[in-house]
Design a protein around this motif. Structure first.
Motif, PDB file in Angstrom:
ATOM      1  N   ASP A 101       0.876  -1.276   0.019  1.00 42.14           N
ATOM      2  CA  ASP A 101       0.004   0.039   0.156  1.00 42.14           C
ATOM      3  C   ASP A 101       0.982   1.260  -0.171  1.00 42.14           C
ATOM      4  O   ASP A 101       1.960   1.444   0.553  1.00 42.14           O
ATOM      5  N   VAL A 102       0.594   2.186  -0.870  1.00 44.82           N
ATOM      6  CA  VAL A 102       0.884   3.589  -0.580  1.00 44.82           C
ATOM      7  C   VAL A 102       0.829   4.223   0.738  1.00 44.82           C
ATOM      8  O   VAL A 102      -0.188   4.121   1.398  1.00 44.82           O
ATOM      9  N   SER A 103       1.910   4.815   1.220  1.00 41.69           N
ATOM     10  CA  SER A 103       1.883   5.661   2.440  1.00 41.69           C
ATOM     11  C   SER A 103       2.711   6.745   2.216  1.00 41.69           C
ATOM     12  O   SER A 103       3.699   6.735   1.396  1.00 41.69           O
ATOM     13  N   ALA A 104       2.784   7.610   3.245  1.00 41.92           N
ATOM     14  CA  ALA A 104       3.378   8.946   3.342  1.00 41.92           C
ATOM     15  C   ALA A 104       4.893   8.605   3.321  1.00 41.92           C
ATOM     16  O   ALA A 104       5.238   7.751   3.985  1.00 41.92           O
ATOM     17  N   ASP A 105       5.597   9.310   2.352  1.00 38.44           N
ATOM     18  CA  ASP A 105       7.142   9.190   2.612  1.00 38.44           C
ATOM     19  C   ASP A 105       7.688   7.770   2.046  1.00 38.44           C
ATOM     20  O   ASP A 105       8.769   7.326   2.662  1.00 38.44           O
ATOM     21  N   LEU A 106       7.000   6.798   1.710  1.00 37.99           N
ATOM     22  CA  LEU A 106       7.453   5.442   1.073  1.00 37.99           C
ATOM     23  C   LEU A 106       8.463   5.693   0.349  1.00 37.99           C
ATOM     24  O   LEU A 106       8.519   6.448  -0.627  1.00 37.99           O
TER      25      LEU A 106
END
Length: 95
Positions: A84-89
């Motif tokens: 899943d996409v998450s912040a600052d990945l």
């Protein structure tokens, strides 16, 4: 006579947008969407090269069985379709 289906796209509620990086470039995705969806939308159809001949590889099955969408996240090789996409990945190509 053909009956057109109304466009329901404006009614779709998306999760918040966040930024992540792929090979050092910044991209935008929605929290919880699959990484392969966000990268495909950004125009990345090839996510890695094949081990033997370097031929382009990308999303194929989109359910984690084929490993064609393998990328590196936090030093681990993972399937982009199951991540899943998450912040600052921070995402990198498998070299």
């Amino acid at each position: 006579m053909i009956r057109l289906v109304p466009n329901h796209a404006p009614a779709i509620r998306r999760s918040e947008k966040v930024h992540f990086t792929f090979d050092g470039q910044s991209y935008e995705g929605h929290v919880g969407e699959s990484l392969v969806s966000a990268l495909t939308r950004a125009g990345h159809l090839s996510l890695r090269g094949a081990p033997v001949d370097g031929a382009p590889r990308g999303a194929f099955c989109c359910m984690g069985l084929c490993q064609e969408c393998a990328v590196i996240v936090d030093g681990q090789v993972v399937e982009a379709c199951r991540t899943d996409v998450s912040a600052d990945l921070v995402v990198e190509r498998v070299r």
